[in-house]
Design a protein around this motif. Structure first.
Motif, short mmCIF file in Angstrom:
data_model
loop_
_atom_site.label_atom_id
_atom_site.label_comp_id
_atom_site.label_asym_id
_atom_site.label_seq_id
_atom_site.Cartn_x
_atom_site.Cartn_y
_atom_site.Cartn_z
N SER A 40 0.79 -1.22 0.00
CA SER A 40 0.00 0.00 0.00
C SER A 40 0.83 1.28 0.00
CB SER A 40 -0.95 0.01 1.20
OG SER A 40 -0.21 -0.05 2.41
N LYS A 41 2.10 1.18 0.36
CA LYS A 41 2.94 2.38 0.46
C LYS A 41 4.38 1.99 0.17
CE LYS A 41 3.41 6.21 3.72
NZ LYS A 41 3.08 6.61 5.10
N TYR A 91 -2.44 -4.26 7.24
CA TYR A 91 -2.01 -5.34 8.14
C TYR A 91 -1.01 -4.86 9.18
CZ TYR A 91 -4.05 -8.21 4.44
OH TYR A 91 -4.91 -8.77 3.52
N GLY A 92 -0.57 -3.62 9.10
CA GLY A 92 0.46 -3.12 10.01
C GLY A 92 1.80 -3.78 9.74
N ALA A 93 2.02 -4.22 8.50
CA ALA A 93 3.26 -4.92 8.13
C ALA A 93 4.13 -4.00 7.29
CB ALA A 93 2.92 -6.19 7.35
N VAL A 125 -4.81 -8.31 -2.50
CA VAL A 125 -3.88 -8.43 -1.38
C VAL A 125 -4.52 -7.83 -0.13
CG1 VAL A 125 -1.64 -7.68 -0.46
CG2 VAL A 125 -1.80 -8.54 -2.81
N ARG A 126 -5.10 -6.66 -0.28
CA ARG A 126 -5.76 -6.00 0.86
C ARG A 126 -6.85 -6.88 1.46
NH1 ARG A 126 -8.61 -1.98 -1.70
NH2 ARG A 126 -10.30 -3.49 -1.82
N ALA A 149 -7.52 -9.52 9.62
CA ALA A 149 -6.21 -9.11 10.12
C ALA A 149 -5.96 -7.61 9.93
CB ALA A 149 -5.11 -9.90 9.41
N TRP A 150 -6.95 -6.90 9.38
CA TRP A 150 -6.77 -5.46 9.16
C TRP A 150 -6.51 -4.74 10.47
CZ3 TRP A 150 -11.62 -4.43 5.67
CH2 TRP A 150 -11.38 -4.94 4.40
#
Length: 156
Positions: A40-41, A59-61, A146-147, A153-154
Motif C-alpha cells: 500500500s505504500k 495489516y500493520g506490516a 492483497v488488501r 487481520a486489518w
C-alpha cells in the motif's frame, strides 16, 4: 534442526499478463502502479542498487528491500533486508500474448516445518499479487486482492 539454503524450499508463482514486457516491468518498479496491486505504500521506485521500504498498512506490516539485480524489462531481483538471505526474483518473459511474469522466492530459514509453512504462505501471496497486477494492467481494475486476502487481520 535448521534447513540449509541449499535444501530450502523455493516459491514459484507465475501468470501471463497481456501487456508488453516493458510495461509490465515498469509496473513492478514504480510504486504508482505497484501500490494498486501489492503493497500500500513505498518509499520510492526501484532502480539498480536502490533500497525501498514497503508497507502493507492494512495489516500493520512493513519490509525493506535492496535491488540486487536490475535488467530492464527482463529481470528484477530484490533482497529482503533484515533477513538471512531471503531473495525474490521476478522474470518478465516475452510471450506471443504478452508477458509471462514469474516470481521466485528463496532463502527461507528455520526448521523444515517453518520453511514449508512460509513457502506455502508466500506462494499464495505472490499468486494474489500477480493476479492483482494482471487485472490492473489488462483491464485497469484495482482488485484489492492483497488488501482483502485477510480482512480479519486489518489494523483498526
Amino acid at each position: 534442526m535448521s534447513t540449509s539454503n541449499k535444501h530450502a524450499p523455493q516459491v514459484t508463482a507465475s501468470t501471463l499478463i497481456r501487456r508488453p514486457p516493458a510495461e509490465v516491468f515498469a509496473a513492478f518498479i514504480d510504486p504508482v502502479h505497484t501500490t494498486k496491486f501489492w503493497f500500500s505504500k513505498s518509499s520510492g521506485p526501484l532502480s539498480p542498487g536502490a533500497e525501498a521500504h514497503w508497507e502493507w498498512e492494512m495489516y500493520g506490516a512493513q519490509a525493506s528491500v535492496r535491488v540486487a539485480e536490475f535488467q530492464e524489462a527482463e529481470r528484477l531481483v530484490v533482497d529482503w533486508t533484515g533477513t538471512d538471505g531471503l531473495r525474490t526474483e521476478f522474470r518478465f518473459v516475452p510471450h506471443a500474448d504478452g508477458t509471462v511474469v514469474t516470481a521466485i522466492e528463496s532463502g527461507f530459514t528455520g526448521t523444515a516445518e517453518e520453511a514449508i509453512a512460509y513457502a506455502i504462505d508466500s506462494t499464495g501471496g505472490y499468486t494474489t499479487a500477480l493476479c492483482g497486477a494482471k487485472a490492473l494492467l489488462e483491464h485497469g481494475l484495482e482488485l484489492g486482492a492483497v488488501r482483502d486476502k485477510f480482512p480479519d487481520a486489518w489494523v483498526q
